[in-house]
Design an enzyme around this catalytic site. Sequence first.
Site, PDB file in Angstrom:
ATOM      1  CG  HIS A  23      -0.266  -0.141   2.535  1.00  0.00           C
ATOM      2  ND1 HIS A  23       0.110  -1.373   3.028  1.00  0.00           N
ATOM      3  CD2 HIS A  23       0.123   0.752   3.456  1.00  0.00           C
ATOM      4  CE1 HIS A  23       0.689  -1.217   4.210  1.00  0.00           C
ATOM      5  NE2 HIS A  23       0.715   0.068   4.489  1.00  0.00           N
ATOM      6  CG  HIS A  74       0.819   5.327   4.404  1.00  0.00           C
ATOM      7  ND1 HIS A  74       0.063   5.281   5.563  1.00  0.00           N
ATOM      8  CD2 HIS A  74       1.564   4.186   4.404  1.00  0.00           C
ATOM      9  CE1 HIS A  74       0.347   4.169   6.234  1.00  0.00           C
ATOM     10  NE2 HIS A  74       1.261   3.481   5.550  1.00  0.00           N
TER      11      HIS A  74
HETATM   12  P1  AMP Z   1       1.880   0.399   7.441  1.00  0.00           P
HETATM   13  O1  AMP Z   1       2.353   0.611   8.851  1.00  0.00           O
HETATM   14  O2  AMP Z   1       2.579   1.219   6.422  1.00  0.00           O
HETATM   15  O3  AMP Z   1       1.839  -1.083   7.110  1.00  0.00           O
HETATM   16  O4  AMP Z   1       0.412   0.980   7.417  1.00  0.00           O
HETATM   17  C1  AMP Z   1      -0.731   0.276   7.731  1.00  0.00           C
HETATM   18  C2  AMP Z   1      -1.813   1.303   7.899  1.00  0.00           C
HETATM   19  O5  AMP Z   1      -3.061   0.649   7.804  1.00  0.00           O
HETATM   20  C3  AMP Z   1      -1.792   2.029   9.252  1.00  0.00           C
HETATM   21  O6  AMP Z   1      -1.673   3.433   9.031  1.00  0.00           O
HETATM   22  C4  AMP Z   1      -3.148   1.672   9.878  1.00  0.00           C
HETATM   23  O7  AMP Z   1      -3.722   2.763  10.545  1.00  0.00           O
HETATM   24  C5  AMP Z   1      -3.981   1.285   8.666  1.00  0.00           C
HETATM   25  N1  AMP Z   1      -5.041   0.341   8.907  1.00  0.00           N
HETATM   26  C6  AMP Z   1      -4.960  -0.840   9.562  1.00  0.00           C
HETATM   27  N2  AMP Z   1      -6.152  -1.478   9.524  1.00  0.00           N
HETATM   28  C7  AMP Z   1      -6.986  -0.689   8.794  1.00  0.00           C
HETATM   29  C8  AMP Z   1      -8.363  -0.787   8.393  1.00  0.00           C
HETATM   30  N3  AMP Z   1      -9.103  -1.854   8.729  1.00  0.00           N
HETATM   31  N4  AMP Z   1      -8.887   0.218   7.669  1.00  0.00           N
HETATM   32  C9  AMP Z   1      -8.141   1.289   7.342  1.00  0.00           C
HETATM   33  N5  AMP Z   1      -6.847   1.440   7.667  1.00  0.00           N
HETATM   34  C10 AMP Z   1      -6.275   0.479   8.401  1.00  0.00           C
END
Ligand code: AMP
Length: 135
Positions: free
Chosen positions: A100, A102
């Site tokens: 993903h 951001h």
């Molecule tokens: P990363 O640390 O780059 O892997 O980012 C994962 C992101 O996913 C974090 O910013 C979380 O807040 C977000 N996240 C986790 N679960 C969900 C969800 N169910 N819906 C939306 N965002 C999520």
Amino acid sequence: MADDCIFCRIVAGELPAERVQEDEHTIAFMDLNPWTRGHALVIPRRHSKNLYEVPEEDLRHTASAAKHLAERMRDRLGCDGINLLNACEPAAWQTVFHFHIHVIPRYADDPLRLPVQPEQASREELGAVATELRG
Ligand code: AMP
Ligand code: ZN
């Protein structure tokens, strides 16, 4: 689809998400724990673990969707700038193992600050690491 992947479950509609943009290859939805107002994630619909494993085609589609979303944030939210961020592996802060990007709208008065204070490296250090990379 990876059974234990929360983002695959969002793609499949099995978990709720505030979707803001979709196309054939990607979806974008609001991050549950936003760093700023409007912080969203763009993902390829097809599962891959992270930057090392994402097929180039999905990477291209996701980067392109991130650009469109950035423009949408500028136009609809009136943000003053954008940060794109990708975390690859836990050492780099990855917590969800479905690739993903951001997309983080920035505002002139927002409280985000760089987590590091970079210091200039010597020519020697730069040359040494560049040699390792080229080799
Ligand atoms: P990363 O640390 O780059 O892997 O980012 C994962 C992101 O996913 C974090 O910013 C979380 O807040 C977000 N996240 C986790 N679960 C969900 C969800 N169910 N819906 C939306 N965002 C999520
Ligand atoms: Zn997945």
